[in-house]
Scaffold this motif. Structure first.
Motif, PDB file in Angstrom:
ATOM      1  N   VAL A 368       0.851  -1.191   0.000  1.00  0.00           N
ATOM      2  CA  VAL A 368       0.000   0.000   0.000  1.00  0.00           C
ATOM      3  C   VAL A 368       0.884   1.237   0.000  1.00  0.00           C
ATOM      4  O   VAL A 368       1.909   1.279   0.686  1.00  0.00           O
ATOM      5  N   ALA A 369       0.479   2.237  -0.779  1.00  0.00           N
ATOM      6  CA  ALA A 369       1.175   3.517  -0.771  1.00  0.00           C
ATOM      7  C   ALA A 369       0.148   4.641  -0.744  1.00  0.00           C
ATOM      8  O   ALA A 369      -0.872   4.583  -1.436  1.00  0.00           O
ATOM      9  N   VAL A 370       0.420   5.672   0.058  1.00  0.00           N
ATOM     10  CA  VAL A 370      -0.479   6.820   0.194  1.00  0.00           C
ATOM     11  C   VAL A 370       0.331   8.097   0.024  1.00  0.00           C
ATOM     12  O   VAL A 370       1.414   8.242   0.604  1.00  0.00           O
ATOM     13  N   ASN A 371      -0.214   9.013  -0.762  1.00  0.00           N
ATOM     14  CA  ASN A 371       0.388  10.330  -0.938  1.00  0.00           C
ATOM     15  C   ASN A 371      -0.533  11.385  -0.328  1.00  0.00           C
ATOM     16  O   ASN A 371      -1.435  11.888  -0.988  1.00  0.00           O
ATOM     17  N   PRO A 372      -0.325  11.743   0.955  1.00  0.00           N
ATOM     18  CA  PRO A 372      -1.187  12.734   1.599  1.00  0.00           C
ATOM     19  C   PRO A 372      -0.680  14.167   1.424  1.00  0.00           C
ATOM     20  O   PRO A 372      -1.106  15.060   2.158  1.00  0.00           O
ATOM     21  N   THR A 373       0.224  14.377   0.472  1.00  0.00           N
ATOM     22  CA  THR A 373       0.779  15.705   0.254  1.00  0.00           C
ATOM     23  C   THR A 373      -0.025  16.453  -0.809  1.00  0.00           C
ATOM     24  O   THR A 373      -0.948  15.913  -1.413  1.00  0.00           O
ATOM     25  N   THR A 374       0.349  17.679  -1.065  1.00  0.00           N
ATOM     26  CA  THR A 374      -0.322  18.498  -2.080  1.00  0.00           C
ATOM     27  C   THR A 374       0.438  18.517  -3.403  1.00  0.00           C
ATOM     28  O   THR A 374       0.121  19.314  -4.295  1.00  0.00           O
ATOM     29  N   GLU A 375       1.446  17.643  -3.545  1.00  0.00           N
ATOM     30  CA  GLU A 375       2.233  17.546  -4.773  1.00  0.00           C
ATOM     31  C   GLU A 375       2.223  16.104  -5.273  1.00  0.00           C
ATOM     32  O   GLU A 375       2.095  15.157  -4.491  1.00  0.00           O
ATOM     33  N   SER A 376       2.363  15.930  -6.579  1.00  0.00           N
ATOM     34  CA  SER A 376       2.479  14.579  -7.134  1.00  0.00           C
ATOM     35  C   SER A 376       3.805  13.956  -6.702  1.00  0.00           C
ATOM     36  O   SER A 376       4.823  14.644  -6.607  1.00  0.00           O
ATOM     37  N   ARG A 377       3.783  12.662  -6.436  1.00  0.00           N
ATOM     38  CA  ARG A 377       4.985  11.940  -5.998  1.00  0.00           C
ATOM     39  C   ARG A 377       5.069  10.614  -6.742  1.00  0.00           C
ATOM     40  O   ARG A 377       4.037  10.015  -7.091  1.00  0.00           O
ATOM     41  N   ARG A 378       6.299  10.152  -6.958  1.00  0.00           N
ATOM     42  CA  ARG A 378       6.497   8.840  -7.558  1.00  0.00           C
ATOM     43  C   ARG A 378       6.737   7.834  -6.432  1.00  0.00           C
ATOM     44  O   ARG A 378       7.699   7.949  -5.678  1.00  0.00           O
ATOM     45  N   VAL A 379       5.852   6.836  -6.349  1.00  0.00           N
ATOM     46  CA  VAL A 379       5.924   5.826  -5.299  1.00  0.00           C
ATOM     47  C   VAL A 379       5.616   4.472  -5.907  1.00  0.00           C
ATOM     48  O   VAL A 379       4.690   4.341  -6.718  1.00  0.00           O
ATOM     49  N   LEU A 380       6.400   3.463  -5.556  1.00  0.00           N
ATOM     50  CA  LEU A 380       6.194   2.106  -6.057  1.00  0.00           C
ATOM     51  C   LEU A 380       6.166   2.066  -7.590  1.00  0.00           C
ATOM     52  O   LEU A 380       5.414   1.296  -8.198  1.00  0.00           O
ATOM     53  N   GLY A 381       6.945   2.928  -8.191  1.00  0.00           N
ATOM     54  CA  GLY A 381       7.035   2.912  -9.641  1.00  0.00           C
ATOM     55  C   GLY A 381       5.910   3.600 -10.373  1.00  0.00           C
ATOM     56  O   GLY A 381       5.857   3.578 -11.609  1.00  0.00           O
ATOM     57  N   VAL A 382       4.981   4.240  -9.640  1.00  0.00           N
ATOM     58  CA  VAL A 382       3.881   4.964 -10.275  1.00  0.00           C
ATOM     59  C   VAL A 382       3.832   6.391  -9.722  1.00  0.00           C
ATOM     60  O   VAL A 382       4.316   6.657  -8.614  1.00  0.00           O
ATOM     61  N   ARG A 383       3.282   7.305 -10.509  1.00  0.00           N
ATOM     62  CA  ARG A 383       3.141   8.673 -10.043  1.00  0.00           C
ATOM     63  C   ARG A 383       1.770   8.818  -9.395  1.00  0.00           C
ATOM     64  O   ARG A 383       0.742   8.628 -10.042  1.00  0.00           O
ATOM     65  N   LEU A 384       1.793   9.182  -8.111  1.00  0.00           N
ATOM     66  CA  LEU A 384       0.561   9.395  -7.364  1.00  0.00           C
ATOM     67  C   LEU A 384       0.254  10.878  -7.314  1.00  0.00           C
ATOM     68  O   LEU A 384       1.082  11.684  -6.864  1.00  0.00           O
ATOM     69  N   ALA A 385      -0.939  11.237  -7.760  1.00  0.00           N
ATOM     70  CA  ALA A 385      -1.386  12.624  -7.651  1.00  0.00           C
ATOM     71  C   ALA A 385      -1.585  12.982  -6.180  1.00  0.00           C
ATOM     72  O   ALA A 385      -1.619  12.103  -5.306  1.00  0.00           O
ATOM     73  N   PRO A 386      -1.713  14.269  -5.855  1.00  0.00           N
ATOM     74  CA  PRO A 386      -1.961  14.642  -4.459  1.00  0.00           C
ATOM     75  C   PRO A 386      -3.207  13.959  -3.897  1.00  0.00           C
ATOM     76  O   PRO A 386      -4.194  13.764  -4.597  1.00  0.00           O
ATOM     77  N   THR A 387      -3.123  13.570  -2.665  1.00  0.00           N
ATOM     78  CA  THR A 387      -4.205  12.907  -1.908  1.00  0.00           C
ATOM     79  C   THR A 387      -4.793  11.742  -2.684  1.00  0.00           C
ATOM     80  O   THR A 387      -6.002  11.627  -2.865  1.00  0.00           O
ATOM     81  N   THR A 388      -3.927  10.868  -3.153  1.00  0.00           N
ATOM     82  CA  THR A 388      -4.354   9.621  -3.775  1.00  0.00           C
ATOM     83  C   THR A 388      -3.540   8.481  -3.178  1.00  0.00           C
ATOM     84  O   THR A 388      -2.572   8.692  -2.450  1.00  0.00           O
ATOM     85  N   ALA A 389      -3.932   7.274  -3.506  1.00  0.00           N
ATOM     86  CA  ALA A 389      -3.271   6.095  -2.958  1.00  0.00           C
ATOM     87  C   ALA A 389      -3.352   4.959  -3.963  1.00  0.00           C
ATOM     88  O   ALA A 389      -4.130   5.003  -4.931  1.00  0.00           O
ATOM     89  N   VAL A 390      -2.551   3.932  -3.710  1.00  0.00           N
ATOM     90  CA  VAL A 390      -2.598   2.728  -4.519  1.00  0.00           C
ATOM     91  C   VAL A 390      -2.504   1.516  -3.597  1.00  0.00           C
ATOM     92  O   VAL A 390      -1.769   1.536  -2.605  1.00  0.00           O
ATOM     93  N   ILE A 391      -3.301   0.486  -3.898  1.00  0.00           N
ATOM     94  CA  ILE A 391      -3.230  -0.790  -3.176  1.00  0.00           C
ATOM     95  C   ILE A 391      -2.871  -1.842  -4.210  1.00  0.00           C
ATOM     96  O   ILE A 391      -3.694  -2.192  -5.066  1.00  0.00           O
ATOM     97  N   ARG A 392      -1.647  -2.304  -4.167  1.00  0.00           N
ATOM     98  CA  ARG A 392      -1.188  -3.343  -5.107  1.00  0.00           C
ATOM     99  C   ARG A 392      -1.285  -4.706  -4.447  1.00  0.00           C
ATOM    100  O   ARG A 392      -0.760  -4.909  -3.343  1.00  0.00           O
ATOM    101  N   THR A 393      -1.949  -5.616  -5.098  1.00  0.00           N
ATOM    102  CA  THR A 393      -2.091  -6.968  -4.548  1.00  0.00           C
ATOM    103  C   THR A 393      -1.513  -7.984  -5.500  1.00  0.00           C
ATOM    104  O   THR A 393      -1.364  -7.732  -6.695  1.00  0.00           O
ATOM    105  N   ARG A 394      -1.185  -9.141  -4.975  1.00  0.00           N
ATOM    106  CA  ARG A 394      -0.617 -10.217  -5.789  1.00  0.00           C
ATOM    107  C   ARG A 394      -1.298 -11.531  -5.416  1.00  0.00           C
ATOM    108  O   ARG A 394      -1.966 -11.647  -4.429  1.00  0.00           O
TER     109      ARG A 394
END
Length: 394
Positions: A368-394
């Protein structure tokens, strides 16, 4: 700065609930007949296998949500007790909580059962204990304007507390409930009132805090001694959450907290300090194995918001207690939405904060990755927009 949003009571769309009930009952709800097959105390043994739950307070919510037994906890109105056997057959370990407002009464009962979404009815209080109503200096009874039809009580009054506990315990014992979710457990005066009336008995935030503390100190232990869960819906703020949880948690079995990742009716999800204090409160409880039902409201189609809510919860979850709960705005919607209930397995370690302000956490079946900032960030190989998250499952 302190936030003073309109408190969205868990009696969602109360006007809709009131419209469904036809009879005005002049007494408190009669003590229901006890189910001879129901045990004396709570039945469920919480599994918290997924950290998911549902809040189903409107007529038909459960019928629209056949997946509800897949969750760990369901909160529903007291008159929905006929649903309990089916829920238990499908999930023997599920925790089933009865909704009751702690601080206010309404005039009308549910027509078929005579039960209230509160500890008693308005007319009975008016006839037997009119002093329990909060009134302004002219003697006018206070009514909340953000939730018309709810009349706040003097929750510090010992007679009110005794009657509330007696009535609620009678309903818990009548069927196979596990406990009660107590709404409107207020730390501040977070409800607007009709005519901006101010109670002479609870005129300010300090008085509200003291009154609520008195109520919980008596009611929480009494419910627990009877073998049931006491789970209040707590309206904490950024500057009082830690002291409040430390002071009041010994009285209760767990907490519900609404608006976990956004204020309803407003654009945008929490970021920065607003996100952080909610997250820290959830982690504080998780570290102490105190269940938290973290509730967010929003549109059925807002998968981004649902993922942000769920991922924030997963960052804080201890893998054993509590649940995230997403309540859709639309009346026709199921309360089990894929993005809001996605499982990544059990946590493998603590959530980690990165230098760029984002957070990640590894689970047995994903990350799981969460971007609670006001800027886009690159996390887990993907760019997360502000206040977005990703849940990667396998």
């Amino acid at each position: 700065m302190r936030h003073h949003p309109v408190h969205r009571s868990a009696v969602r769309r109360l006007a809709g609930v009131v419209a469904l009930v036809a009879a005005t009952v002049a007494t408190s709800a009669p003590a229901p007949a006890v189910d001879p097959k129901a045990p004396a105390g709570r039945v469920g043994s919480p599994s918290w296998a997924t950290g998911n739950g549902v809040l189903t307070l409107d007529r038909g919510d459960l019928a629209k949500t056949p997946q509800a037994p897949r969750g760990d906890v369901v909160v529903m109105q007291s008159w929905e007790y006929l649903q309990i056997p089916a829920l238990r057959r499908k999930h023997p370990g599920i925790t089933i909580l009865m909704y009751k407002d702690a601080s206010a009464v309404v005039k009308e009962a549910e027509s078929a059962t005579g039960r209230f979404p509160a500890g008693m009815g308005y007319d009975w209080v008016a006839a037997e204990h009119p002093s329990w109503f909060l009134r302004d200096r002219t003697g006018q009874i206070i009514e909340w304007s953000d939730w018309r039809g709810l009349y706040p009580m003097d929750i510090a009054d010992s007679g009110y507390q005794q009657t509330w506990a007696r009535n609620v315990l009678a309903e818990l014992r009548a069927h196979r409930w596990d406990g009660v979710m107590m709404d409107d457990v207020l730390t501040i005066l977070s409800h607007d009132t009709v005519g901006n009336r101010v109670s002479t008995r609870i005129p300010d935030d300090d008085a509200q805090y003291a009154a609520t503390g008195s109520f919980l100190a008596r009611i929480g232990p009494e419910i627990r001694r009877a073998g049931y869960l006491a789970v209040p819906n707590l309206s904490i703020e950024w500057d009082n959450w830690k002291a409040t949880l430390a002071a009041w948690t010994p009285y209760v079995s767990g907490w519900e907290n609404e608006h976990f990742t956004n204020w309803p009716g407003q654009d945008g999800r929490f970021s920065g300090a607003d996100w952080r204090w909610k997250f820290d409160a959830a982690r504080w409880l998780a570290a102490r194995k105190v269940p938290l039902l973290a509730v967010t409201y929003g549109p059925t189609g807002d998968r981004v918001g649902q993922t942000y809510h769920r991922a924030t919860w997963l960052l804080s979850w201890n893998g054993r207690t509590g649940a995230s709960v997403y309540v859709p705005d639309e009346l026709a919607s199921s309360h089990w939405l894929p993005a809001a209930t996605r499982s990544a397995g059990r946590p493998l370690g603590p959530a980690l904060e990165r230098a760029d302000g984002t957070w990640t956490r590894r689970f047995t079946r994903g990350t799981v990755a969460v971007n609670p900032t006001t800027e886009s960030r690159r996390v887990l190989g993907v760019r997360l927009a502000p206040t977005t998250a990703v849940i990667r499952t396998r």
